[in-house]
Design a protein around this motif. Structure first.
Motif, PDB file in Angstrom:
ATOM      1  N   LEU A  94       0.826  -1.203   0.000  1.00 26.06           N
ATOM      2  CA  LEU A  94       0.000   0.000   0.000  1.00 26.06           C
ATOM      3  C   LEU A  94       0.864   1.258   0.000  1.00 26.06           C
ATOM      4  O   LEU A  94       1.941   1.288   0.600  1.00 26.06           O
ATOM      5  CB  LEU A  94      -0.911   0.008   1.226  1.00 26.06           C
ATOM      6  N   ASP A  95       0.381   2.290  -0.650  1.00 23.98           N
ATOM      7  CA  ASP A  95       1.050   3.586  -0.666  1.00 23.98           C
ATOM      8  C   ASP A  95       0.242   4.540   0.202  1.00 23.98           C
ATOM      9  O   ASP A  95      -0.874   4.941  -0.154  1.00 23.98           O
ATOM     10  CB  ASP A  95       1.140   4.110  -2.101  1.00 23.98           C
ATOM     11  N   TRP A  96       0.809   4.907   1.352  1.00 22.78           N
ATOM     12  CA  TRP A  96       0.091   5.759   2.299  1.00 22.78           C
ATOM     13  C   TRP A  96       0.401   7.246   2.114  1.00 22.78           C
ATOM     14  O   TRP A  96      -0.095   8.076   2.862  1.00 22.78           O
ATOM     15  CB  TRP A  96       0.406   5.331   3.729  1.00 22.78           C
ATOM     16  N   GLY A  97       1.250   7.575   1.160  1.00 27.33           N
ATOM     17  CA  GLY A  97       1.569   8.978   0.936  1.00 27.33           C
ATOM     18  C   GLY A  97       2.749   9.438   1.773  1.00 27.33           C
ATOM     19  O   GLY A  97       3.609   8.644   2.173  1.00 27.33           O
ATOM     20  N   SER A  98       2.787  10.724   2.074  1.00 28.61           N
ATOM     21  CA  SER A  98       3.925  11.322   2.769  1.00 28.61           C
ATOM     22  C   SER A  98       3.719  11.314   4.283  1.00 28.61           C
ATOM     23  O   SER A  98       2.620  11.043   4.782  1.00 28.61           O
ATOM     24  CB  SER A  98       4.120  12.768   2.304  1.00 28.61           C
ATOM     25  N   LEU A  99       4.782  11.642   4.995  1.00 26.88           N
ATOM     26  CA  LEU A  99       4.712  11.763   6.453  1.00 26.88           C
ATOM     27  C   LEU A  99       3.658  12.792   6.852  1.00 26.88           C
ATOM     28  O   LEU A  99       2.849  12.554   7.751  1.00 26.88           O
ATOM     29  CB  LEU A  99       6.091  12.163   6.999  1.00 26.88           C
ATOM     30  N   GLU A 100       3.657  13.920   6.195  1.00 29.64           N
ATOM     31  CA  GLU A 100       2.670  14.960   6.525  1.00 29.64           C
ATOM     32  C   GLU A 100       1.253  14.491   6.211  1.00 29.64           C
ATOM     33  O   GLU A 100       0.310  14.803   6.943  1.00 29.64           O
ATOM     34  CB  GLU A 100       2.977  16.242   5.761  1.00 29.64           C
ATOM     35  N   ASP A 101       1.098  13.720   5.125  1.00 32.78           N
ATOM     36  CA  ASP A 101      -0.230  13.208   4.757  1.00 32.78           C
ATOM     37  C   ASP A 101      -0.841  12.407   5.899  1.00 32.78           C
ATOM     38  O   ASP A 101      -2.016  12.594   6.248  1.00 32.78           O
ATOM     39  CB  ASP A 101      -0.142  12.309   3.520  1.00 32.78           C
ATOM     40  N   VAL A 102      -0.060  11.493   6.468  1.00 40.17           N
ATOM     41  CA  VAL A 102      -0.618  10.620   7.507  1.00 40.17           C
ATOM     42  C   VAL A 102      -0.654  11.313   8.864  1.00 40.17           C
ATOM     43  O   VAL A 102      -1.588  11.110   9.647  1.00 40.17           O
ATOM     44  CB  VAL A 102       0.147   9.284   7.604  1.00 40.17           C
ATOM     45  N   ALA A 103       0.352  12.147   9.162  1.00 42.54           N
ATOM     46  CA  ALA A 103       0.410  12.794  10.469  1.00 42.54           C
ATOM     47  C   ALA A 103      -0.717  13.813  10.648  1.00 42.54           C
ATOM     48  O   ALA A 103      -1.262  13.964  11.748  1.00 42.54           O
ATOM     49  CB  ALA A 103       1.763  13.488  10.657  1.00 42.54           C
ATOM     50  N   PRO A 171      12.631   7.058   5.274  1.00 44.66           N
ATOM     51  CA  PRO A 171      14.068   6.817   5.077  1.00 44.66           C
ATOM     52  C   PRO A 171      14.889   6.928   6.352  1.00 44.66           C
ATOM     53  O   PRO A 171      15.853   6.186   6.541  1.00 44.66           O
ATOM     54  CB  PRO A 171      14.476   7.904   4.065  1.00 44.66           C
ATOM     55  N   ASN A 172      14.509   7.843   7.243  1.00 45.24           N
ATOM     56  CA  ASN A 172      15.305   8.085   8.451  1.00 45.24           C
ATOM     57  C   ASN A 172      14.363   8.473   9.581  1.00 45.24           C
ATOM     58  O   ASN A 172      13.664   9.485   9.491  1.00 45.24           O
ATOM     59  CB  ASN A 172      16.325   9.196   8.185  1.00 45.24           C
ATOM     60  N   LEU A 173      14.355   7.682  10.659  1.00 43.66           N
ATOM     61  CA  LEU A 173      13.415   7.929  11.749  1.00 43.66           C
ATOM     62  C   LEU A 173      13.730   9.232  12.478  1.00 43.66           C
ATOM     63  O   LEU A 173      12.819   9.974  12.849  1.00 43.66           O
ATOM     64  CB  LEU A 173      13.414   6.759  12.728  1.00 43.66           C
ATOM     65  N   GLY A 174      15.023   9.516  12.673  1.00 43.45           N
ATOM     66  CA  GLY A 174      15.390  10.753  13.357  1.00 43.45           C
ATOM     67  C   GLY A 174      14.913  11.982  12.600  1.00 43.45           C
ATOM     68  O   GLY A 174      14.374  12.928  13.189  1.00 43.45           O
ATOM     69  N   ASN A 175      15.082  11.964  11.286  1.00 40.60           N
ATOM     70  CA  ASN A 175      14.611  13.088  10.481  1.00 40.60           C
ATOM     71  C   ASN A 175      13.090  13.201  10.539  1.00 40.60           C
ATOM     72  O   ASN A 175      12.534  14.305  10.529  1.00 40.60           O
ATOM     73  CB  ASN A 175      15.064  12.922   9.031  1.00 40.60           C
ATOM     74  N   ALA A 176      12.422  12.056  10.606  1.00 37.75           N
ATOM     75  CA  ALA A 176      10.961  12.065  10.714  1.00 37.75           C
ATOM     76  C   ALA A 176      10.525  12.691  12.048  1.00 37.75           C
ATOM     77  O   ALA A 176       9.557  13.458  12.091  1.00 37.75           O
ATOM     78  CB  ALA A 176      10.404  10.651  10.584  1.00 37.75           C
ATOM     79  N   ILE A 177      11.238  12.363  13.123  1.00 39.87           N
ATOM     80  CA  ILE A 177      10.919  12.957  14.426  1.00 39.87           C
ATOM     81  C   ILE A 177      11.081  14.476  14.365  1.00 39.87           C
ATOM     82  O   ILE A 177      10.228  15.234  14.849  1.00 39.87           O
ATOM     83  CB  ILE A 177      11.803  12.355  15.530  1.00 39.87           C
TER      84      ILE A 177
END
Length: 260
Positions: A94-103, A171-177
């Motif tokens: 499944l393609d859930w989109g971007s981090l901002e899309d889901v957050a 790609p990177n959890l720290g960058n996502a945080i």
């Protein structure tokens, strides 16, 4: 004609390779929910006659032509120990989109997220997806590497939640945080050695978007992950030796943060 940079070419190759990958889901619940999910790209359905009867409504709605298999020689390419219940479905992830899309997706109450730091057991991640759906989390987020990928075992443990609950690999959890903090999220890391109880922080953050961050059993949170969290908290135990596995800790933490 300007030549594309190497990193652009590599990114495009990775995207094409990802699109070409398929996953075999198995088990009646997982297959039924995938058949009913319009966002799923479904490729091949193998069922026994008995399973076909049980899934008849979902198969009809999906418009698929199933391959009927002999229950004594189930032909889907699954691990021998897979409890498939006579049903297997080949799909694309499944393609859930971007981090901002889901957050920032709309939903009841304030946004709540679950971030997983190197949680690689698909059964744990599947159980966490079920809890995330029950408690209304916007998404479960994990790094693309060193985390459980979308697999049949994960989907079966999630018991259908994988079709509805976003499981985003970054790609990177720290960058996502860091990105989530810029969006206004407070990041709360679970750490058994922390001095503050989860309930205390949950009460203080009842009016803020919260991202719960959980590490793998044993190693826990990585150093950078710990440093990026706004708070480190513990789930208090009645005894000195009590502990929870990561999926149970996620359920308890989600309950605490959504009920505060």
């Amino acid at each position: 004609m300007t030549k594309k940079p190497t990193w652009v070419i590599d990114k495009e190759k990775a995207k094409r390779a990802s699109a070409a990958e398929t996953v075999w889901l198995f088990g009646l619940h997982a297959v039924r929910d995938a058949l009913l999910n319009p966002a799923r790209t479904r490729l091949r359905l193998i069922v026994t006659r008995n399973a076909a009867d049980k899934l008849a409504d979902a198969i009809a709605q999906a418009g698929m032509e199933p391959e009927i298999a002999d229950p004594r020689k189930f032909t889907a390419p699954l691990d021998p120990g897979s409890v498939h219940q006579g049903a297997a479905l080949e799909v694309r992830a499944l393609d859930w989109g971007s981090l901002e899309d889901v957050a920032m997706a709309p939903g009841a109450g304030l946004p709540r997220l679950v971030l997983l730091d190197r949680v690689s057991d698909p059964h744990n991640v599947g159980a966490i997806l079920r809890s995330a759906e029950v408690f209304g989390a916007r998404a479960v987020i994990a790094p693309a590497r060193h985390a459980a990928p979308e697999t049949g075992a994960l989907a079966k443990t999630a018991s259908g939640a994988l079709e509805r609950q976003p499981y985003l690999r970054v790609p990177n959890l720290g960058n996502a945080i860091e990105a989530l903090k810029n969006m206004g999220f407070v990041c709360v890391g679970l750490d058994g050695a922390a001095e503050v109880d989860l309930g205390v922080i949950a009460a203080e953050l009842s009016d803020r978007p919260v991202a719960l961050v959980l590490g793998a059993e044993g190693p826990g949170l990585r150093e950078r992950t710990r440093e990026l969290c706004d708070y480190l908290v513990r789930i208090p135990a009645a005894g000195d030796f009590g502990s929870l596995n990561v999926s149970n800790a996620a359920a308890v933490s989600l309950y605490a943060i959504t009920q505060a």
